[in-house]
Design an enzyme around this catalytic site. Structure first.
Site, PDB file in Angstrom:
ATOM      1  N   ARG A 166       1.251  -1.335   0.012  1.00 43.96           N
ATOM      2  CA  ARG A 166      -0.156   0.070  -0.056  1.00 43.96           C
ATOM      3  C   ARG A 166       0.675   1.103   0.240  1.00 43.96           C
ATOM      4  NH1 ARG A 166      -2.968  -2.230  -2.254  1.00 43.96           N
ATOM      5  NH2 ARG A 166      -4.871  -3.331  -1.337  1.00 43.96           N
ATOM      6  N   GLU A 206       2.023   1.255  -3.603  1.00 45.26           N
ATOM      7  CA  GLU A 206       1.324   2.072  -4.412  1.00 45.26           C
ATOM      8  C   GLU A 206       1.033   3.193  -3.762  1.00 45.26           C
ATOM      9  OE1 GLU A 206      -3.424   0.572  -5.310  1.00 45.26           O
ATOM     10  OE2 GLU A 206      -2.924   1.065  -2.886  1.00 45.26           O
ATOM     11  N   SER A 245      16.140  14.320   2.213  1.00 49.25           N
ATOM     12  CA  SER A 245      17.048  13.424   3.011  1.00 49.25           C
ATOM     13  C   SER A 245      16.248  12.269   4.142  1.00 49.25           C
ATOM     14  CB  SER A 245      17.622  14.043   4.164  1.00 49.25           C
ATOM     15  OG  SER A 245      18.604  13.456   5.441  1.00 49.25           O
TER      16      SER A 245
END
Length: 147
Positions: A88, A91, A114
């Site tokens: 997820r 995604e 960073s």
């Protein structure tokens, strides 16, 4: 002993002792997020931190030594993760990655966030429709330099 074997020992001892990552983090003196990353093989503990974890979890000396070595970073076993929770996030970046990038560049200019000068906070937010996961990523902006 490999770092993967040390991680397996840590997970088994944590489970056997009924500890939570927050319990271990308090003993180590760092955030639950950093401590979890470290004990899953992504960060380096100093001598005192490694000794604390070793004592708390009953780890052998070679495991304590391994915790103080700079790890090979990157923990995903494949390019596209198969674990549903991790997928997820993958995604999320596939869908919102260019939006995040565009907004960061618009606000800060050409550069990156960073992951070294960085902090993270994960918390639960109660909601009548179902509790929410709140994740705050806080990284220093590093502009690309001209040379």
């Amino acid at each position: 002993m490999t770092r993967t074997e040390v991680t397996d020992l840590i997970l088994a001892a944590k489970h056997k002792k009924g500890l939570k990552w927050t319990d271990i983090a308090k003993k180590v003196g760092q955030s639950k997020e950093w401590t979890t990353a470290a004990l899953l093989g992504q960060m380096t503990l100093d001598k005192k931190q490694a000794a604390t974890v070793g004592k708390l979890l009953g780890l052998p000396a070679d495991a304590v030594d391994q915790l103080q070595m700079v790890p090979y970073k990157g923990s995903l076993p494949s390019a596209v993760p198969t674990d549903p929770l991790i997928y997820r996030f993958y995604e999320l970046i596939m869908v919102y990655g260019i939006t995040i990038k565009s907004l960061i560049h618009e606000e800060f200019g050409d550069g990156i966030m960073s992951a070294i000068d960085f902090s993270m906070d994960i918390s639960r937010v109660p909601d009548p429709k179902g509790d929410r996961v709140k994740i705050v990523l806080n990284g220093k902006f590093l502009p690309y330099k001209m040379y």
